[in-house]
Design a protein around this motif. Sequence first.
Motif, PDB file in Angstrom:
ATOM      1  N   ARG A  40      30.445  -4.710 -66.409  1.00  0.00           N
ATOM      2  CA  ARG A  40      30.762  -5.495 -65.904  1.00  0.00           C
ATOM      3  C   ARG A  40      29.626  -5.365 -64.736  1.00  0.00           C
ATOM      4  NH1 ARG A  40      36.406  -3.820 -62.950  1.00  0.00           N
ATOM      5  NH2 ARG A  40      36.464  -3.127 -65.358  1.00  0.00           N
ATOM      6  N   THR A  41      28.929  -5.023 -63.641  1.00  0.00           N
ATOM      7  CA  THR A  41      27.839  -5.225 -63.033  1.00  0.00           C
ATOM      8  C   THR A  41      25.850  -5.921 -63.277  1.00  0.00           C
ATOM      9  OG1 THR A  41      28.624  -3.072 -62.283  1.00  0.00           O
ATOM     10  CG2 THR A  41      26.331  -4.028 -61.552  1.00  0.00           C
ATOM     11  N   SER A  42      26.565  -5.421 -65.068  1.00  0.00           N
ATOM     12  CA  SER A  42      25.102  -6.689 -65.611  1.00  0.00           C
ATOM     13  C   SER A  42      25.627  -8.001 -65.603  1.00  0.00           C
ATOM     14  CB  SER A  42      24.950  -5.639 -66.831  1.00  0.00           C
ATOM     15  OG  SER A  42      24.274  -4.684 -66.684  1.00  0.00           O
ATOM     16  N   VAL A  43      26.751  -7.922 -66.436  1.00  0.00           N
ATOM     17  CA  VAL A  43      27.272  -9.060 -66.443  1.00  0.00           C
ATOM     18  C   VAL A  43      26.794  -9.490 -64.901  1.00  0.00           C
ATOM     19  CG1 VAL A  43      29.508 -11.166 -66.636  1.00  0.00           C
ATOM     20  CG2 VAL A  43      28.417  -8.911 -68.628  1.00  0.00           C
ATOM     21  N   TYR A  44      27.839  -9.766 -63.869  1.00  0.00           N
ATOM     22  CA  TYR A  44      27.463 -10.459 -62.527  1.00  0.00           C
ATOM     23  C   TYR A  44      26.757 -10.634 -61.843  1.00  0.00           C
ATOM     24  CZ  TYR A  44      28.369 -10.320 -57.490  1.00  0.00           C
ATOM     25  OH  TYR A  44      28.611 -11.084 -55.797  1.00  0.00           O
ATOM     26  N   ASN A  45      25.931  -9.738 -62.194  1.00  0.00           N
ATOM     27  CA  ASN A  45      24.252  -9.908 -61.787  1.00  0.00           C
ATOM     28  C   ASN A  45      23.900 -11.229 -62.395  1.00  0.00           C
ATOM     29  OD1 ASN A  45      24.483  -7.953 -59.530  1.00  0.00           O
ATOM     30  ND2 ASN A  45      23.570  -6.748 -61.127  1.00  0.00           N
ATOM     31  N   ILE A  46      24.216 -10.995 -63.996  1.00  0.00           N
ATOM     32  CA  ILE A  46      23.377 -12.333 -64.626  1.00  0.00           C
ATOM     33  C   ILE A  46      23.766 -13.760 -64.141  1.00  0.00           C
ATOM     34  CG2 ILE A  46      23.026 -13.473 -66.704  1.00  0.00           C
ATOM     35  CD1 ILE A  46      23.175 -10.379 -68.056  1.00  0.00           C
ATOM     36  N   ILE A  47      24.869 -13.800 -63.966  1.00  0.00           N
ATOM     37  CA  ILE A  47      25.974 -15.044 -63.218  1.00  0.00           C
ATOM     38  C   ILE A  47      25.181 -15.342 -61.986  1.00  0.00           C
ATOM     39  CG2 ILE A  47      28.183 -16.324 -62.992  1.00  0.00           C
ATOM     40  CD1 ILE A  47      29.062 -14.841 -65.293  1.00  0.00           C
ATOM     41  N   LEU A  48      25.256 -14.049 -61.377  1.00  0.00           N
ATOM     42  CA  LEU A  48      25.270 -14.813 -59.899  1.00  0.00           C
ATOM     43  C   LEU A  48      23.450 -14.925 -59.539  1.00  0.00           C
ATOM     44  CD1 LEU A  48      26.228 -14.088 -56.841  1.00  0.00           C
ATOM     45  CD2 LEU A  48      25.010 -11.929 -57.441  1.00  0.00           C
TER      46      LEU A  48
END
Length: 312
Positions: A40-48
């Motif tokens: 979840r954190t990795s997906v958030y960082n990729i998008i951000l």
Amino acid sequence: MQHITYDFISGCFGGACGVLIGHPLDTIKTWQQFSNHKIRTSVYNIILRNNGVLGFYKGMFFPLMTSGATNSVVFAVYGEYMRQLQFQCKSEFERREKWQKHVLLAGSVAGITQVLLGCPIEVVKVRLQTLRYIGRPWRCLLDIHRIEGIWGIYRGITPMMWRDVLPYGIYMMVYEYMLGIEERMHRLKRDRYGGGTVVSVVSSPYEASLIAAAGAVAGIVSWMFIVPFDVIKTVMQSETDPTVHKNMLHCARMLVERHGWRSLFRGSSMVIFRAAPVNSITFLGYEWCLGQCHKFFENGNGEGGTATNSYV
């Protein structure tokens, strides 16, 4: 020479299909291993950090342009070495007796080819995915070579050897075994290895589903035990300072000291989840294109579409 050309073309097509399907999942996996974060954190960082969902396709162009060619060479090496091993057998019984051993050996040799050709591609891909380099892929490759030398573009080659050589042999052995366990696959195997009129290797939804299942199982089995090597490879290749990690074991010790032993298995769920669709579509693309090569070239040469034995 004819068959190695078919393997080359089919491998190129299958490899490109695998990249198109698997790159977004590979980006998530790389971020997990690089940052030691959960999905979840990795997906958030990729998008951000990439201002949108296009971040999942960061660094895809370079492997898309090169992975097809790399896979084509790997499949061609596997097919040619397999044919040479089978040709040395003096009887049909000996060929069948040594079949699995030959598949394992040919797959491992293909794995060495995969490492030598794929390591520079992996380094560039990881640097772009983790935003350790901002720019075009070819410029990234040239800058790594200029700053870090030849060993810079082959950073992480030792864990890649552990990850790809023997596991690639197991990968091909599981795939061939999965195709062989179905009695109703007899016609498909005859078309691939000779003795039948080739219309297309993937000529029905049933056969396509079996090939997809075989590719998925082969991918999952081959990845189950090598995730730590993939994690170490990613960490080593994402690091721009060549003095940080002395070797593979030093990198592993640093990971365990900083984040615990579980960090060596970071991204394993994404690896397993990614393995099924990527390997299914890769082998489907390979088998379909292989059948089309037989159909197009052999019919075009007036040979009536009769396939010769691929590995004998």
